[in-house]
Write a protein that holds these residues in place. Structure first.
Motif: not given
Length: 339
Positions: A47-48, A232-243, A287-289
């Motif tokens: 759900g992120c 090779d690369e990583i993007a960590v998402m949380y609630l729609g944001d790449v943190v 949290p809910s969007p």
């Protein structure tokens, strides 16, 4: 000399509209770069916004979804094209989808037609994009099924999805995605429903095919073990944001965002068994969007949260070459170091 990106996503935000509710922001200000021969892993809890981000690249979003801001620049044969501005059913988008950019969906049984054979479904894509006759298309279908490791490819092409095992259905999905040798492959949790042996085989296959074709790959998963194996690369998402985003070795060796650190600490390790160390789950819930926090989305679950976190959205902090994170704590540390 570095290769030019195939797709560059800049400042992309996606919202869902509802007749009886305010718009729901599912993805916010995402920046991603997809380069030939490289794999970018998009990671986060369910759900992120991972799948929404991926589907936006192919314009496969639901009717009530809208790309509000940003660009999805695709380096096409005739120059750069902003996919975000193309209509989903336009001729230009259909020419890109399946031929230049393909997608492996999470569950093949719900993505493959149950009333058509595997061969017929792959033939259709080849005839549409490669302009081959049915006999030539079937020959190409058999070749690509054989290439992805389907035994007895000629006979399997006449099989229906329900006649194949989970691993073979996934290979058939990969064959369908690769039938027109795309420049970008999007893999949406392609190994989630598979046993560990089949999972390892699929990952090996994807790496080999990437080497053969030189394509870029966007790999969506919540499994950090898979990320370590293929990305090779990583993007960590949380609630729609790449943190947090960066080289996979840099991020794994020194995760800087509290959410990335929490994900790493929640992974089971063999060494913990002997030490009888308990797992460290992330406290609280996403949290809910619909009730997105005004500041940092991770505030309610972050052990380091302080006053600015609840009210101000954090900006990007550059931590090194190609390594960034969005966190007020990192901004504060960096400010002290520069003082």
């Amino acid at each position: 000399m570095a290769a030019s990106p195939i797709v560059t996503i800049t400042d992309m935000s996606i919202s869902f509209t509802s007749p009886d509710e305010a718009d729901i922001e599912a993805v916010r200000q995402v920046d991603l770069t997809l380069t030939p021969g490289k794999t970018l892993a998009l990671v986060g809890e369910s759900g992120c916004g991972k799948s929404v981000t991926a589907r936006a690249v192919l314009r496969l979003l639901d009717r009530n979804a809208d790309i509000r801001t940003g660009k999805i620049l695709f380096d096409g044969a005739g120059g750069a094209v902003d996919i975000a501005r193309l209509k989903p059913d336009s001729e230009a988008m259909r020419a890109i989808r399946g031929a230049q950019i393909s997608m492996i969906f999470q569950e093949p049984m719900s993505s493959l037609s149950p009333v058509h054979t595997i061969g017929d479904q792959i033939d259709e894509i080849i005839i549409l994009h490669e302009r081959l006759n049915p006999k030539q298309a079937r020959q190409r279908t058999i070749e690509v099924l054989d290439q992805v490791g389907v035994p007895g490819a000629k006979d399997r092409a006449n099989a229906y999805p329900f006649e194949l095992s989970g691993g073979l259905r996934q290979r058939a999905m990969i064959a369908m995605a690769l039938a027109c040798t795309p420049r970008l492959l999007i893999a949406d949790e392609p190994t989630t429903a598979l046993d560990v042996t089949t999972q390892a085989q699929i990952l090996d296959l994807l790496r080999q095919l990437q080497d053969d074709y030189g394509m870029a790959m966007l790999f969506i998963t919540h499994d950090l073990g898979v990320v370590a194996e293929i990305a090779d690369e990583i993007a960590v998402m949380y609630l729609g944001d790449v943190v947090e985003q960066g080289d996979v070795h840099d991020v794994f060796r020194q995760p800087r965002h509290p959410y990335t650190q929490a994900l790493m600490n929640s992974v089971p390790r063999l060494s913990r068994k002997a030490d009888r160390v308990r797992l460290s789950p992330i406290k609280g819930n996403v949290p809910s969007p619909r009730d997105r926090p005004q500041g940092c989305a991770f505030t309610s679950r972050c052990p380091y949260a302080f006053e600015p976190c609840a009210g101000i959205a954090p900006a990007r902090t550059v931590l090194g070459p190609d390594h960034i994170a969005r966190c007020h704590l990192l901004e504060q540390v960096q400010t002290k170091e520069l003082a």
